[in-house]
Design an enzyme around this catalytic site. Structure first.
Site, mmCIF file in Angstrom:
data_model
loop_
_atom_site.group_PDB
_atom_site.id
_atom_site.type_symbol
_atom_site.label_atom_id
_atom_site.label_comp_id
_atom_site.label_asym_id
_atom_site.label_seq_id
_atom_site.Cartn_x
_atom_site.Cartn_y
_atom_site.Cartn_z
ATOM 1 N N ASP A 61 50.527 41.896 33.237
ATOM 2 C CA ASP A 61 48.951 41.311 33.355
ATOM 3 C C ASP A 61 48.684 41.267 34.544
ATOM 4 O OD1 ASP A 61 46.975 39.789 33.526
ATOM 5 O OD2 ASP A 61 47.265 38.589 31.737
ATOM 6 N N TYR A 168 30.878 44.367 37.519
ATOM 7 C CA TYR A 168 31.814 45.621 37.421
ATOM 8 C C TYR A 168 31.442 46.534 38.688
ATOM 9 C CZ TYR A 168 33.700 49.824 35.724
ATOM 10 O OH TYR A 168 34.420 51.048 35.530
ATOM 11 N N LYS A 172 34.117 47.379 41.743
ATOM 12 C CA LYS A 172 34.430 48.911 42.017
ATOM 13 C C LYS A 172 34.021 49.124 43.458
ATOM 14 C CE LYS A 172 36.383 49.714 38.007
ATOM 15 N NZ LYS A 172 37.997 50.159 37.974
ATOM 16 N N THR A 203 35.847 55.168 25.624
ATOM 17 C CA THR A 203 37.017 54.503 25.530
ATOM 18 C C THR A 203 36.222 53.216 24.935
ATOM 19 O OG1 THR A 203 36.947 53.277 27.567
ATOM 20 C CG2 THR A 203 38.211 55.311 27.509
HETATM 21 P P1 NAP Z 1 39.928 50.645 28.204
HETATM 22 O O1 NAP Z 1 40.148 51.727 27.266
HETATM 23 O O2 NAP Z 1 39.243 49.238 28.080
HETATM 24 O O3 NAP Z 1 41.359 50.060 28.705
HETATM 25 C C1 NAP Z 1 41.487 49.301 29.902
HETATM 26 C C2 NAP Z 1 42.940 49.127 30.018
HETATM 27 O O4 NAP Z 1 43.201 47.921 30.943
HETATM 28 C C3 NAP Z 1 43.574 48.233 28.698
HETATM 29 O O5 NAP Z 1 44.843 48.932 28.701
HETATM 30 C C4 NAP Z 1 43.627 46.965 29.094
HETATM 31 O O6 NAP Z 1 44.628 46.052 28.205
HETATM 32 C C5 NAP Z 1 43.963 47.102 30.556
HETATM 33 N N1 NAP Z 1 43.758 45.748 31.217
HETATM 34 C C6 NAP Z 1 42.702 44.911 31.102
HETATM 35 N N2 NAP Z 1 42.967 43.814 31.817
HETATM 36 C C7 NAP Z 1 44.081 43.747 32.296
HETATM 37 C C8 NAP Z 1 44.986 42.797 32.883
HETATM 38 N N3 NAP Z 1 44.829 41.591 33.258
HETATM 39 N N4 NAP Z 1 46.231 43.349 33.044
HETATM 40 C C9 NAP Z 1 46.837 44.592 32.686
HETATM 41 N N5 NAP Z 1 46.081 45.382 32.023
HETATM 42 C C10 NAP Z 1 44.749 44.972 31.641
HETATM 43 O O7 NAP Z 1 39.124 51.341 29.622
HETATM 44 P P2 NAP Z 1 39.097 52.898 30.118
HETATM 45 O O8 NAP Z 1 37.795 53.207 30.101
HETATM 46 O O9 NAP Z 1 40.402 53.358 29.683
HETATM 47 O O10 NAP Z 1 39.204 52.257 31.816
HETATM 48 C C11 NAP Z 1 40.425 52.376 32.337
HETATM 49 C C12 NAP Z 1 39.874 52.509 34.204
HETATM 50 O O11 NAP Z 1 38.837 53.509 34.240
HETATM 51 C C13 NAP Z 1 39.269 51.080 34.401
HETATM 52 O O12 NAP Z 1 39.735 50.831 35.687
HETATM 53 C C14 NAP Z 1 37.890 51.486 34.321
HETATM 54 O O13 NAP Z 1 36.875 50.864 35.233
HETATM 55 C C15 NAP Z 1 37.828 52.795 34.836
HETATM 56 N N6 NAP Z 1 36.601 53.572 34.606
HETATM 57 C C16 NAP Z 1 36.278 53.863 33.138
HETATM 58 C C17 NAP Z 1 35.105 54.781 33.117
HETATM 59 C C18 NAP Z 1 34.703 55.074 31.527
HETATM 60 O O14 NAP Z 1 33.743 55.623 31.285
HETATM 61 N N7 NAP Z 1 35.417 54.576 30.661
HETATM 62 C C19 NAP Z 1 34.277 55.141 34.018
HETATM 63 C C20 NAP Z 1 34.782 54.900 35.342
HETATM 64 C C21 NAP Z 1 35.926 54.202 35.547
HETATM 65 P P3 NAP Z 1 44.306 45.364 26.745
HETATM 66 O O15 NAP Z 1 44.282 46.591 25.500
HETATM 67 O O16 NAP Z 1 45.329 44.485 26.596
HETATM 68 O O17 NAP Z 1 43.011 45.017 26.829
#
Ligand code: NAP
Length: 245
Positions: A61, A168, A172, A203
């Site tokens: 975490d 958010y 970033k 996601t």
């Molecule tokens: P996601 O599916 O919601 O996954 C987020 C991950 O982060 C999950 O494994 C979650 O764990 C974990 N997490 C959250 N809080 C945490 C903590 N305190 N300690 C450890 N793990 C934690 O999101 P995603 O879309 O894959 O995003 C991944 C990254 O890409 C993020 O940094 C996001 O800001 C960035 N991003 C995403 C997009 C997009 O369009 N999806 C675009 C730009 C940037 P749990 O399963 O336990 O909640």
């Protein structure tokens, strides 16, 4: 034969992080899947193991200092070094609205994971990264964090216009600033620090409204995690290459 590289991806139990771990693993890299929930981490790692990848769950975490220290200790005992750190864990938080309606607590909630968590994990892992012959740090950012892309107030100008995502978005932007600062500090060490912009990816974070697959979303982070010695540091990149800060 040289030893395989060792990677840690935070928030790797699902979404883009899981896919980054998979793509790194397919390259023969030993991947540790950081997950704040031990059970979810085990399930995710078992799935990659079944695909023939050297994958291990690691309870992490990023907002819990003790947990971060334990994770660094465990990696140190197992490998004595870390070659790749992908700071992927991220949240949007519960607040959506204009900055005038946000509280410091709303910002703090998001920053705990997206900014302070990255600082804590990076600093805990740096002694191990310094022992790598080719340390790489990738911070998962977003084009909404780019001031260059968002600061034009002209409604017709290209770029992200939704000020209701201020918590958010600003997290970033802060992460981008951290990325540059680490790249500068570590310039002489050979450790490369870059920001990855995955693009709008389907996601849980966005209710799967993203127009890209996780396979596409993982590409830029994997590229930056596996840069050769001549690769850049202190850049922000998407699939196509550098994007403005
Ligand atoms: P996601 O599916 O919601 O996954 C987020 C991950 O982060 C999950 O494994 C979650 O764990 C974990 N997490 C959250 N809080 C945490 C903590 N305190 N300690 C450890 N793990 C934690 O999101 P995603 O879309 O894959 O995003 C991944 C990254 O890409 C993020 O940094 C996001 O800001 C960035 N991003 C995403 C997009 C997009 O369009 N999806 C675009 C730009 C940037 P749990 O399963 O336990 O909640």
């Amino acid at each position: 034969m040289s030893e395989p590289a060792v990677a840690l991806v935070t928030g790797a139990n699902k979404g883009i992080g899981f896919e980054i771990a998979r793509q790194l693993g397919r390259r023969g890299i030993v991947v540790h899947l950081g997950a704040r929930d031990a059970g979810r981490g085990r399930v995710a790692a078992a799935q990659l193991t079944a695909e023939g990848i050297a994958a291990y769950p690691l309870r992490l975490d990023v907002t819990d200092a003790e947990c971060v220290a334990d994770a660094a200790r465990a990696l140190g005992e197992r490998h004595g070094r870390l070659d790749i750190l992908v700071n992927n864990a991220g949240i949007t938080g519960g607040f959506f609205g204009p900055p005038s309606a946000a509280t410091p607590g709303d910002l703090r909630e998001v920053y705990e994971t997206n900014v302070f968590g990255v600082l804590a994990v990076t600093n805990a892992m740096l002694p191990l990264l310094r022992r790598s012959p080719a340390g790489r740090v990738v911070n998962m950012s977003s084009t909404v964090g780019s001031l260059a892309l968002t600061a034009d107030l002209d409604a017709g100008a290209p770029g992200f216009k939704d000020y209701n995502l201020v918590t958010y978005q600003s997290s970033k932007t802060a992460l981008n600033a951290l990325t540059v600062a680490y790249a500068r500090e570590l310039l002489a060490t050979g450790i490369k620090v870059n920001a990855a912009n995955p693009g709008f990816t389907a996601t849980d974070m966005n209710g799967h409204r993203g127009h890209q697959s996780v396979e596409q979303g993982a590409v830029v982070a994997v590229r930056l995690a596996t840069l050769g010695p001549d690769g850049p540091t202190g850049t922000s990149q998407d699939d196509a290459g550098p994007v403005p800060w």
